[in-house]
Design an enzyme around this catalytic site. Structure first.
Site, PDB file in Angstrom:
ATOM      1  CG  ASP A 199      -1.703   1.474   1.231  1.00 26.35           C
ATOM      2  OD1 ASP A 199      -1.466   2.671   0.632  1.00 26.35           O
ATOM      3  OD2 ASP A 199      -2.821   1.702   2.147  1.00 26.35           O
ATOM      4  CB  ILE A 212      -1.830   9.169   9.400  1.00 30.76           C
ATOM      5  CG1 ILE A 212      -2.304   8.169   7.602  1.00 30.76           C
ATOM      6  CG2 ILE A 212      -1.841  10.998   9.962  1.00 30.76           C
ATOM      7  CD1 ILE A 212      -4.252   8.920   8.053  1.00 30.76           C
ATOM      8  CG  HIS A 270       0.143   5.016   4.815  1.00 32.37           C
ATOM      9  ND1 HIS A 270      -0.905   5.985   5.807  1.00 32.37           N
ATOM     10  CD2 HIS A 270      -0.676   4.617   3.954  1.00 32.37           C
ATOM     11  CE1 HIS A 270      -2.056   5.759   5.497  1.00 32.37           C
ATOM     12  NE2 HIS A 270      -1.928   5.145   4.266  1.00 32.37           N
ATOM     13  N   GLY A 297      -4.037   2.283   8.229  1.00 34.33           N
ATOM     14  CA  GLY A 297      -5.555   1.732   9.105  1.00 34.33           C
ATOM     15  C   GLY A 297      -5.218  -0.123   9.162  1.00 34.33           C
TER      16      GLY A 297
END
Ligand SMILES: CCCCCCC[C@@H](O)CC(=O)SCCNC(=O)CCNC(=O)[C@H](O)C(C)(C)COP(=O)(O)OP(=O)(O)OC[C@H]1O[C@@H](n2cnc3c(N)ncnc32)[C@H](O)[C@@H]1OP(=O)(O)O
Length: 308
Positions: A207, A227, A212, A230
């Site tokens: 991903d 961040i 990120h 998830g």
């Protein structure tokens, strides 16, 4: 609210997604395990070393159940595009993940994916899109797992043609509804620190969303810095459940639900609280530094030993 004048939701739900393939090796499984913190605080952890090394050779390494979500990554070559749906990819957030596991994953595999639209909802300020992927082992034809990935597209709502907001689901609403956290003391609590470079390591599992890794991209998306994925947080939480409730046996995990409630910054400490209700674990994960719940959900277990 976004203008979605060209978008016809009834046409979107009849959209056919192409089948896709995905292949992984033992190296991918081990890299993923490191990406979700396995062996990070103890390189010889007796429950977790098997995800990255096995004395009988790499063919014997175990694959974590949350690896299932990676099988879907190449299912959507054009992102979450539905004919006519406009959204800003920088504002996309992962909302929920639901995983059903039908048999343990081999250490390497060629996978065939069947992809369909499981849900589409107009929330005014956002559109919610749910994509279902059934993954089959190519060699045997066996169904390995099913994923339902929910993305929250900020700014892409407002497409309903009537005053009642458009909402479509192809599955029972109770399958992934928000869990009720018990008021009792948790059965178990596990604290685990993510590393400041956690997202940079996790992204190597496939991903590559710049949210990120790219500070400028993260700012446009509304965050002070990149961040955590998830699915990385979910991986930490389910790993905590395997360790604390399943006595280290990942094959006990039958299904997983998780709703991402708030972002996590790499480097923060994740505290996962678990409650056992029969063969179901209710869990929530908090960020210790901000005392905020970032994830909650449930995990169904198979063959749970009553001595727990
Ligand atoms: C394998 C496939 C992979 C998928 C690709 C994903 C790519 C990744 O690289 C991207 C990521 O990993 S992003 C990181 C992980 N996700 C997050 O950090 C999001 C955390 N959550 C939030 O910020 C807010 O909950 C937020 C912003 C999501 C919602 O907050 P609010 O806007 O305040 O929403 P609210 O007003 O409370 O609710 C509006 C309606 O939306 C529903 N809803 C809320 N949160 C949801 C969520 N997390 N998932 C699904 N639905 C959600 C609410 O129920 C509400 O609907 P209704 O009014 O009908 O009740």
């Amino acid at each position: 609210m976004a203008v979605q004048s060209e978008f016809d939701p009834s046409l979107a739900i009849s959209h056919k997604f192409p089948d896709s393939t995905y292949s992984y090796t033992e190296r991918d499984a081990a890299l993923y395990a490191l990406g979700i913190g396995a062996c990070a605080s103890d390189a010889v952890d007796e429950d977790e070393l098997k995800y990255v090394y096995h004395e009988d050779g790499q063919k014997a390494i175990k694959v974590l159940p949350t690896f299932a979500a990676l099988l879907t990554l190449e299912s959507l070559p054009n992102g979450f595009d539905l004919p006519g749906l406009q959204y800003d990819p920088r504002l996309l957030l992962h909302g929920q993940q639901y995983i059903e596991l039908y048999k343990p994953f081999p250490s390497s595999c060629h996978v065939q994916n069947k992809v369909s639209l499981a849900g589409l909802h107009d929330k005014g300020k956002a559109a919610i899109l749910e994509i279902e992927t059934k993954s089959y082992e190519k060699e045997s034809g066996d169904l390995l797992c099913m994923n339902r990935s929910t993305v929250y597209l900020r700014g892409a709502g407002g497409f309903s043609k009537s005053s009642k907001p458009f909402s479509y689901s192809n599955y029972p609403s109770n399958q992934i509804s928000a869990v009720k956290i018990p008021e009792s003391k948790p059965f178990s609590v596990l604290e685990d620190r993510t590393h400041p470079s956690q997202a940079l390591l996790y992204r190597l599992s496939g991903d590559y969303n710049p949210l990120h890794s790219d500070p400028q991209f993260a700012k446009v998306a509304g965050f002070s810095k990149p961040i955590l994925h998830g699915l990385c947080t979910l991986g930490f939480a389910v790993r905590a459940i395997i360790k604390s409730v399943c006595k280290g046996n990942p094959d006990r995990i039958k299904s997983i639900t998780g709703r991402f409630l708030l972002h996590v910054y790499p480097g923060e400490t994740l505290v996962t609280e678990m409650w056992l209700e029969g063969s179901r674990v209710i869990y929530r994960t908090l960020v210790k530094e901000r005392i905020r719940t970032v994830l909650s959900g449930s995990v169904n277990l198979r063959g749970l030993n009553s001595s727990l």
